[in-house]
Design a protein around this motif. Structure first.
Motif, short mmCIF file in Angstrom:
data_model
loop_
_atom_site.label_atom_id
_atom_site.label_comp_id
_atom_site.label_asym_id
_atom_site.label_seq_id
_atom_site.Cartn_x
_atom_site.Cartn_y
_atom_site.Cartn_z
N GLU A 54 18.27 60.31 57.80
CA GLU A 54 18.26 59.78 59.17
C GLU A 54 18.65 58.32 59.30
OE1 GLU A 54 15.72 60.53 57.28
OE2 GLU A 54 14.30 58.88 57.40
N SER A 55 18.60 57.57 58.19
CA SER A 55 18.81 56.12 58.36
C SER A 55 19.40 55.52 57.08
CB SER A 55 17.47 55.45 58.66
OG SER A 55 16.61 55.56 57.53
N TRP A 57 18.08 53.19 55.45
CA TRP A 57 16.96 53.07 54.51
C TRP A 57 16.82 54.36 53.70
CZ3 TRP A 57 12.59 55.30 52.76
CH2 TRP A 57 11.66 54.51 52.11
N ARG A 58 16.88 55.50 54.38
CA ARG A 58 16.68 56.79 53.70
C ARG A 58 17.80 57.06 52.69
NH1 ARG A 58 12.25 58.51 53.09
NH2 ARG A 58 11.77 58.14 55.26
N ASP A 132 6.79 56.48 49.62
CA ASP A 132 7.23 55.95 50.91
C ASP A 132 6.20 56.16 52.02
OD1 ASP A 132 9.64 57.43 53.21
OD2 ASP A 132 8.55 55.55 53.36
N ARG A 133 5.73 57.36 52.25
CA ARG A 133 4.83 57.63 53.37
C ARG A 133 3.57 58.36 52.89
NH1 ARG A 133 8.92 60.01 58.11
NH2 ARG A 133 10.36 58.26 58.15
N PHE A 150 2.63 49.68 55.94
CA PHE A 150 3.31 49.65 57.24
C PHE A 150 2.52 48.86 58.28
CE2 PHE A 150 6.36 52.24 55.49
CZ PHE A 150 5.93 53.49 55.11
N PRO A 184 4.91 55.51 58.99
CA PRO A 184 5.47 54.22 59.39
C PRO A 184 5.41 53.97 60.90
CG PRO A 184 7.21 55.69 58.60
CD PRO A 184 5.91 56.32 58.26
N ARG A 188 3.03 50.94 61.82
CA ARG A 188 3.75 49.74 62.29
C ARG A 188 3.30 49.39 63.72
NH1 ARG A 188 9.57 51.43 59.52
NH2 ARG A 188 9.05 50.58 57.48
N PHE A 212 13.88 57.09 64.41
CA PHE A 212 14.46 56.31 63.31
C PHE A 212 15.98 56.41 63.21
CE2 PHE A 212 10.87 54.37 61.67
CZ PHE A 212 9.87 55.23 61.23
N HIS A 238 11.10 49.98 65.24
CA HIS A 238 10.41 50.34 63.98
C HIS A 238 11.39 50.48 62.82
CE1 HIS A 238 6.52 52.13 65.99
NE2 HIS A 238 6.81 50.92 66.42
N ASN A 239 12.69 50.49 63.05
CA ASN A 239 13.61 50.38 61.92
C ASN A 239 14.94 49.80 62.38
OD1 ASN A 239 14.97 52.65 63.05
ND2 ASN A 239 15.44 53.44 61.01
N ASP A 267 13.03 47.17 57.94
CA ASP A 267 13.74 47.80 56.81
C ASP A 267 14.48 46.77 55.99
OD1 ASP A 267 14.71 51.17 58.02
OD2 ASP A 267 12.84 50.35 57.20
N CYS A 287 11.40 46.49 54.18
CA CYS A 287 10.64 47.65 53.70
C CYS A 287 11.49 48.25 52.60
CB CYS A 287 10.43 48.65 54.83
SG CYS A 287 9.61 50.15 54.24
#
Ligand code: GZL
Length: 333
Positions: A54-55, A57-58, A132-133, A150, A184, A188, A212, A238-239, A267, A287
């Motif tokens: 999704e991002s 970061w991922r 991560d989570r 977070f 997150p 957050r 995200f 949040h990201n 992030d 992050c």
């Protein structure tokens, strides 16, 4: 066997010093039917269920996990992408159990609903490592969680805003939340809200999930601008991906992101650093996604019978337009 201590990975100038947190809950030894460690004719098989793609970061997180496994001749990685669906993660974990992998690791897309499948993994004698989570489940069902704080990240975002965006009047905030129910997003928000509660003139006037992603972040920001474009002073995302989508929406609305509307995100991906250099993003709370080496070392340690605290915490920084240009060349994701 590599030792589980000291630095696990370095991202730019921010060392991901996964310092073992002293005294954070009872350590959790591997279940009585410990799985086999690596030997010359047996690789450690790790089943990993990833949230999705999704991002930015991922993507970096996935790359870190895959490259760390590839670099370790003792490890075979079975990787599954859940496309941000919890049912796909549960299916993948059940498949790993059926394949009798040595370790199961995953980044839970949301906090709740994993307890039953974690009980199945425990019954099968397969240790579980969270990356991560976190999850809302009996802590005895997993060995440790390797990842960030977070709540602290949300606090850092609020602190940056309180120190850098001052006004005698009201500061109206539009919040782009992460995936509903994810650790997150929940934490957050909690950290940010907690930090601003004694500053009455800072008000969150809009808050909605952008899941995200860049596209959803843009879409939600377009709706915020349509209803309250003239009132919004700050965007708290949040990201970075949602922030970058919001920045596009602000420009299309005819305003200058980073100036007319300040933007704070989390992030610390390369595109966010570029946006800070371009003056369109005001701050990004780091992050770190480079958890691969720590996961591999922890998995081997678990199978060697080592004990772990419930949380192996990442250390991270805060970046803004005063340090983004200097740091950008160092960024590894
Ligand atoms: C944070 C991670 C979040 C990132 C997003 O550790 O779970 O998920 O902040 C990603 O970019 O989608």
């Amino acid at each position: 066997m590599k030792k589980l201590k000291g630095m696990f990975a370095v991202a730019g100038t921010t060392a991901l010093a996964l310092s073992l947190l002293a005294g954070c809950g009872a350590s959790n030894s591997v279940s009585s039917t410990s799985k086999q460690g690596a030997s010359k004719d047996h690789k450690i098989v790790i089943g990993f269920s990833q949230v999705g793609a999704e991002s930015g970061w991922r993507t970096a997180n996935t790359e870190s996990i895959k490259s760390a496994a590839a670099a370790d001749s003792n490890i075979e990685l079975k990787f599954s992408d859940a496309q941000q669906k919890q049912e796909n993660q549960i299916k993948a974990i059940r498949s790993f159990i059926a394949q009798k992998v040595d370790v199961i690791a995953f980044s839970p897309v949301v906090q709740t609903g994993f307890e039953p499948v974690l009980k199945e993994a425990k019954a099968a004698g397969i240790p579980v490592i969270l990356t991560d989570r976190s999850v809302e489940a009996d802590p005895s069902l997993y060995v440790t969680m390797i990842g960030s704080d977070f709540t602290q990240e949300g606090k850092k975002a609020a602190d940056w805003m309180l120190n850098n965006i001052k006004s005698d009047g009201t500061v109206n905030i539009a919040e782009l939340e992460g995936t509903v129910g994810s650790a997150p997003a929940v934490d957050r928000k909690k950290g940010f809200d907690e930090e601003i509660k004694d500053h009455q003139n800072y008000k969150i006037i809009k808050s909605q999930s952008g899941d995200f992603t860049r596209s959803k972040g843009k879409e939600v920001m377009e709706a915020f601008l349509k209803s309250d474009g003239k009132k919004i002073n700050v965007v708290f995302a949040h990201n970075d991906d949602m922030a970058l989508g919001a920045i596009q929406a602000i420009e299309e609305y005819g305003l200058n992101p980073g100036k007319d509307i300040k933007v704070i995100s989390m992030d610390g991906i390369k595109d966010a650093f570029q946006a800070m250099v371009d003056g369109k993003l005001n701050a990004s709370i780091e992050c770190n996604p480079l958890l691969g080496p720590a996961l591999m070392e922890t998995a081997e340690g678990v199978l060697a019978g080592k004990k772990y605290p419930k949380w192996i915490k990442s250390e991270e920084g805060v970046f803004d337009q005063t340090n983004a240009a200097k740091e950008l060349p160092n960024r590894k994701y």
